[in-house]
Design a protein around this motif. Sequence first.
Motif, PDB file in Angstrom:
ATOM      1  N   PHE A 158      -2.432  -2.031  15.972  1.00 42.61           N
ATOM      2  CA  PHE A 158      -3.013  -3.219  16.605  1.00 42.61           C
ATOM      3  C   PHE A 158      -4.328  -2.838  17.278  1.00 42.61           C
ATOM      4  CE2 PHE A 158      -3.740  -5.550  20.579  1.00 42.61           C
ATOM      5  CZ  PHE A 158      -3.931  -6.820  20.063  1.00 42.61           C
ATOM      6  N   TYR A 159      -5.321  -3.676  17.086  1.00 44.30           N
ATOM      7  CA  TYR A 159      -6.621  -3.511  17.746  1.00 44.30           C
ATOM      8  C   TYR A 159      -7.023  -4.849  18.354  1.00 44.30           C
ATOM      9  CZ  TYR A 159      -6.712   0.441  14.499  1.00 44.30           C
ATOM     10  OH  TYR A 159      -6.397   1.570  13.786  1.00 44.30           O
ATOM     11  N   ALA A 201     -10.346 -10.905  19.551  1.00 41.31           N
ATOM     12  CA  ALA A 201      -9.430 -11.186  18.446  1.00 41.31           C
ATOM     13  C   ALA A 201      -8.480 -10.020  18.275  1.00 41.31           C
ATOM     14  CB  ALA A 201     -10.205 -11.412  17.147  1.00 41.31           C
ATOM     15  N   GLY A 202      -7.259 -10.322  17.891  1.00 46.13           N
ATOM     16  CA  GLY A 202      -6.318  -9.287  17.508  1.00 46.13           C
ATOM     17  C   GLY A 202      -6.489  -8.956  16.035  1.00 46.13           C
ATOM     18  N   VAL A 203      -6.270  -7.694  15.679  1.00 47.29           N
ATOM     19  CA  VAL A 203      -6.363  -7.263  14.286  1.00 47.29           C
ATOM     20  C   VAL A 203      -5.162  -6.381  13.977  1.00 47.29           C
ATOM     21  CG1 VAL A 203      -7.706  -6.023  12.554  1.00 47.29           C
ATOM     22  CG2 VAL A 203      -8.887  -7.313  14.350  1.00 47.29           C
ATOM     23  N   CYS A 204      -4.417  -6.750  12.925  1.00 47.70           N
ATOM     24  CA  CYS A 204      -3.268  -5.960  12.505  1.00 47.70           C
ATOM     25  C   CYS A 204      -3.399  -5.614  11.021  1.00 47.70           C
ATOM     26  CB  CYS A 204      -1.975  -6.736  12.724  1.00 47.70           C
ATOM     27  SG  CYS A 204      -1.491  -6.920  14.441  1.00 47.70           S
ATOM     28  N   PRO A 205      -3.800  -4.373  10.700  1.00 48.86           N
ATOM     29  CA  PRO A 205      -3.806  -3.943   9.296  1.00 48.86           C
ATOM     30  C   PRO A 205      -2.360  -3.778   8.812  1.00 48.86           C
ATOM     31  CG  PRO A 205      -5.135  -2.501  10.709  1.00 48.86           C
ATOM     32  CD  PRO A 205      -4.308  -3.337  11.605  1.00 48.86           C
ATOM     33  N   LEU A 206      -2.070  -4.287   7.618  1.00 44.09           N
ATOM     34  CA  LEU A 206      -0.726  -4.203   7.054  1.00 44.09           C
ATOM     35  C   LEU A 206      -0.783  -3.538   5.685  1.00 44.09           C
ATOM     36  CD1 LEU A 206       0.444  -7.873   7.783  1.00 44.09           C
ATOM     37  CD2 LEU A 206       0.911  -5.853   9.182  1.00 44.09           C
ATOM     38  N   LYS A 207       0.308  -2.860   5.312  1.00 41.96           N
ATOM     39  CA  LYS A 207       0.418  -2.309   3.963  1.00 41.96           C
ATOM     40  C   LYS A 207       0.919  -3.358   2.986  1.00 41.96           C
ATOM     41  CE  LYS A 207       1.219   2.394   5.632  1.00 41.96           C
ATOM     42  NZ  LYS A 207       2.171   3.540   5.694  1.00 41.96           N
ATOM     43  N   GLU A 208       1.735  -4.280   3.500  1.00 46.70           N
ATOM     44  CA  GLU A 208       2.247  -5.396   2.709  1.00 46.70           C
ATOM     45  C   GLU A 208       2.528  -6.539   3.665  1.00 46.70           C
ATOM     46  OE1 GLU A 208       5.687  -3.793   0.842  1.00 46.70           O
ATOM     47  OE2 GLU A 208       6.901  -3.846   2.682  1.00 46.70           O
ATOM     48  N   TRP A 209       2.636  -7.739   3.112  1.00 45.94           N
ATOM     49  CA  TRP A 209       2.806  -8.903   3.978  1.00 45.94           C
ATOM     50  C   TRP A 209       4.181  -8.929   4.639  1.00 45.94           C
ATOM     51  CZ3 TRP A 209      -1.162 -10.890   5.862  1.00 45.94           C
ATOM     52  CH2 TRP A 209      -2.335 -11.040   5.119  1.00 45.94           C
ATOM     53  N   LEU A 210       4.185  -9.249   5.917  1.00 43.96           N
ATOM     54  CA  LEU A 210       5.406  -9.568   6.641  1.00 43.96           C
ATOM     55  C   LEU A 210       5.692 -11.047   6.433  1.00 43.96           C
ATOM     56  CD1 LEU A 210       4.490  -7.712   9.956  1.00 43.96           C
ATOM     57  CD2 LEU A 210       5.822  -6.821   8.037  1.00 43.96           C
ATOM     58  N   SER A 211       6.818 -11.514   6.905  1.00 46.72           N
ATOM     59  CA  SER A 211       7.139 -12.935   6.762  1.00 46.72           C
ATOM     60  C   SER A 211       6.169 -13.778   7.585  1.00 46.72           C
ATOM     61  CB  SER A 211       8.568 -13.204   7.234  1.00 46.72           C
ATOM     62  OG  SER A 211       8.653 -13.079   8.655  1.00 46.72           O
ATOM     63  N   ASP A 212       5.987 -15.029   7.167  1.00 45.40           N
ATOM     64  CA  ASP A 212       5.111 -15.941   7.911  1.00 45.40           C
ATOM     65  C   ASP A 212       5.562 -16.060   9.360  1.00 45.40           C
ATOM     66  OD1 ASP A 212       3.866 -16.293   5.508  1.00 45.40           O
ATOM     67  OD2 ASP A 212       4.442 -18.390   5.238  1.00 45.40           O
ATOM     68  N   ASP A 213       6.865 -16.121   9.581  1.00 40.35           N
ATOM     69  CA  ASP A 213       7.385 -16.253  10.947  1.00 40.35           C
ATOM     70  C   ASP A 213       7.013 -15.031  11.790  1.00 40.35           C
ATOM     71  OD1 ASP A 213       8.466 -18.712  10.384  1.00 40.35           O
ATOM     72  OD2 ASP A 213      10.523 -17.973  10.122  1.00 40.35           O
ATOM     73  N   THR A 214       7.042 -13.835  11.176  1.00 37.59           N
ATOM     74  CA  THR A 214       6.693 -12.625  11.922  1.00 37.59           C
ATOM     75  C   THR A 214       5.211 -12.604  12.263  1.00 37.59           C
ATOM     76  OG1 THR A 214       8.489 -11.395  10.857  1.00 37.59           O
ATOM     77  CG2 THR A 214       6.732 -10.111  11.884  1.00 37.59           C
TER      78      THR A 214
END
Length: 269
Positions: free
Chosen positions: A12-13, A28-41
């Motif tokens: 998180f940045y 702004a928050g920035v979260c790099p992901l390797k794959e998508w999490l659920s929309d709710d998450t």
Amino acid sequence: MMKNNNTHNIPFYQVDAFTAEPFGGNPAGVCPLKEWLSDDTLQAIARENNLSETAFFVPTDDGYHLRWCTPAVEVDLCGHATLAASWVLFNKLGYSGKTIRFQTRSGELSVSRHGDEYCMDFPAQKAQAIDIPAGLLEALGITHGVVGVWKAADLIVLVDDKTMIDGLSPDFNALNVFDTRGVIVTAADDKFDFVSRWFGPQVGVNEDPVTGSAHTFLAPFWAERLGKNTLSAQQGGARKGTLRCVVRDDGRVELYGAARMMIEGTFSL
């Protein structure tokens, strides 16, 4: 206490966009992901951050897939969180190219680095003049000086006195009833080409300090009024940021701004 081996750590940045100074611009928050999490998450992370937007991205074959969430909803376009995500890629994640390409709900967006500034290449929007919606000016607390109202992704209220901008104190409950992403009040200025403030209780953001996406229609709007294609802009109330806008003749707008990181950490899910 036993360690939870199922913990999912997400970088998180928090990056302040459209400023080079601490505690300026728009965080702004920035979260790099390797794959998508659920929309709710994704929505829960954005709600936990309680920033106007959090950007999430995953790598693709030729760039990144980018999404943005306010604390309440996912949105179609967000400029400052795109700038923040680009800053993280260039400065923390070792992106070595000159231009980053993002696939988004608003099509392909590109961001390039120009010294200490970043240039976002966005599709332009055209605003249409409309009648002043009943109750809008009262909700904004504006009693005089209105030149007119236009509609694009947001409602645009043009006033004839720049000093009105800092003094705005809307009734957000009253403003929430209007069918729009947000409402932006703007005026010509003597230091910048134009100044503005943006309010969006409809999407869970009472005030956004610097709304990059709004300048995809504000820049063409002011370019036509001022007869120039390169414009300087300032947005915000107590917290302000600045950007430079270039309106091209191919239906796109370049938005230039600086950014700086304020917080680095990890979400543990």
